[in-house]
Design a protein around this motif. Structure first.
Motif, PDB file in Angstrom:
ATOM      1  N   ALA A 266       0.796  -1.224   0.000  1.00 11.75           N
ATOM      2  CA  ALA A 266       0.000   0.000   0.000  1.00 11.75           C
ATOM      3  C   ALA A 266       0.827   1.271   0.000  1.00 11.75           C
ATOM      4  O   ALA A 266       1.968   1.300   0.426  1.00 11.75           O
ATOM      5  N   GLN A 267       0.194   2.302  -0.509  1.00  8.05           N
ATOM      6  CA  GLN A 267       0.704   3.651  -0.313  1.00  8.05           C
ATOM      7  C   GLN A 267       0.013   4.190   0.928  1.00  8.05           C
ATOM      8  O   GLN A 267      -1.175   4.416   0.970  1.00  8.05           O
TER       9      GLN A 267
ATOM     10  N   HIS B 261       3.894   6.358  -7.482  1.00  4.27           N
ATOM     11  CA  HIS B 261       4.395   5.460  -6.434  1.00  4.27           C
ATOM     12  C   HIS B 261       3.966   4.008  -6.705  1.00  4.27           C
ATOM     13  O   HIS B 261       4.801   3.094  -6.732  1.00  4.27           O
TER      14      HIS B 261
ATOM     15  N   GLU C 256       6.279   0.591  -7.880  1.00  2.00           N
ATOM     16  CA  GLU C 256       6.307  -0.639  -7.077  1.00  2.00           C
ATOM     17  C   GLU C 256       5.762  -1.830  -7.863  1.00  2.00           C
ATOM     18  O   GLU C 256       6.309  -2.934  -7.796  1.00  2.00           O
TER      19      GLU C 256
ATOM     20  N   GLU D  60       8.930  -1.652  -0.327  1.00  2.00           N
ATOM     21  CA  GLU D  60       9.261  -1.655  -1.747  1.00  2.00           C
ATOM     22  C   GLU D  60       9.983  -0.359  -2.096  1.00  2.00           C
ATOM     23  O   GLU D  60      10.113   0.541  -1.268  1.00  2.00           O
TER      24      GLU D  60
ATOM     25  N   ASP E 275       8.304   2.961  -1.417  1.00  2.00           N
ATOM     26  CA  ASP E 275       8.023   3.102   0.020  1.00  2.00           C
ATOM     27  C   ASP E 275       9.190   3.763   0.744  1.00  2.00           C
ATOM     28  O   ASP E 275       8.993   4.474   1.732  1.00  2.00           O
TER      29      ASP E 275
END
Ligand SMILES: [Zn+2]
Length: 322
Positions: A28-29, A252, A256, A273, A276
């Motif tokens: 996740a972001q 982002h 990833e 990642e 991140d």
């Protein structure tokens, strides 16, 4: 706080991972640090940790060993992120947008396609070429290959399963469910993703089996729903704070997804990642005439404020170009 916290290896997490691995799978972001409540910037949910949990092998890497007299001789040179054997995405990566909900009269529908062409072949996207698998390096190229609209087929309150259903319902018409591409489900401001949009994350990417293929897909909601959590600024370069914030999240998640499409390729010892490691950092910024900040100007001339990415070279560092 850093998202890394949730990925930090510990015995508890290691055990929890065994039980969570079946149900939680996305990367996740996280929401913007320091926004709203003192939300711990986490992965999408605790399960993220296990998806990227350091293996025993990684924990035992020399990097994690206590310093010793022989450290310099034994420690291999690293860039702060390592390859775990899985594939990266090669060539020009096809991107597919599924516009979910009501996007009428929203400039996002022209801005975000422009973002993809601006990222393609840019010095920013070139950062991703420092990632590779046994076959080839990432090309640093992407192209929007198709778009679809979805008029609330799953309602306004979506689950993770809803997102996969939306992808499954549209991917046949978009590249025939293209396992070499990334499907983005982009939801309008009035739509919630109940597993934590705006509270635990601003977007995420994962993969799933659809029509017998390994399909990479991502969720990115309209940040206008929660600018304080998912946007860096409320006055934005293209006068659409929600869409401009989505651009940063899309950058982002795409980085990833390309370097870690199946969550088994590139991440660090904490499960972070590449993007991140640089989440919500922007480097040198300029100020536009409307007072907004930007740090990237695409080939189209459009200005963006997008998060930096991690360069897998020279010891590793966050950057806007490579
Ligand atoms: Zn991320």
């Amino acid at each position: 706080m850093r998202i890394a916290d949730v990925h930090r290896s510990s015995a508890v997490l290691a055990v929890a991972a065994v039980f969570l691995v079946m149900t939680c799978f996305a990367a996740a972001q996280e929401v913007r640090p320091g926004s709203g409540k003192d939300l711990r910037p986490t992965g999408k949910h605790q399960g993220v940790a296990e998806a990227n949990a350091p293996s025993a092998r990684e924990i035992n890497e020399p990097n994690d060993a206590p310093p010793s007299r022989d450290a310099n001789r034994l420690r291999p040179r690293t860039n702060g992120i390592s390859w775990h054997g899985g594939p990266v995405m090669h060539g020009t990566v096809p991107i597919y947008f599924i516009w979910y909900g009501n996007w009428a009269n929203n400039t996002a529908t022209s801005l975000l396609p422009t973002l993809i062409s601006d990222l393609n072949g840019s010095s920013y996207e070139h950062i991703n070429t420092t990632y590779y698998d046994s076959t080839a390096h990432v090309a640093g190229a992407m192209a929007l290959q198709g778009q679809a609209n979805d008029n609330y087929s799953q309602g306004t309150s979506l689950s993770d399963a809803s997102i996969e259903t939306i992808v499954a319902n549209h991917c046949q018409a978009l590249g025939g469910c293209d396992s070499s591409g990334i499907y983005f489900v982009l939801t309008s401001e009035d739509v919630d993703e109940t597993s934590g949009f705006c509270t635990q994350y601003c977007g995420w990417h994962t993969d799933g089996t659809i029509s017998g293929k390994d399909i990479k897909y991502a969720f990115v909601g309209n940040a206008a729903r929660c600018l304080s959590a998912c946007a860096e600024q409320s006055t934005s370069p293209n006068n659409n704070a929600g869409a401009d914030a989505m651009a940063s999240i899309i950058a982002h998640e795409s980085e990833e997804a390309i370097s870690d499409p199946d969550l088994n390729a590139w991440y660090d010892s904490r499960g972070n990642e590449n993007a991140d490691k640089c989440a919500w950092t922007f480097g040198n910024m300029s100020t536009a005439s409307n007072g907004s900040l930007y740090n990237f100007t695409g080939a189209s001339g459009t200005r963006w404020l997008i998060q930096r990415n991690w360069v897998n070279a020279s010891g590793g560092y966050c950057a806007m170009s490579y």
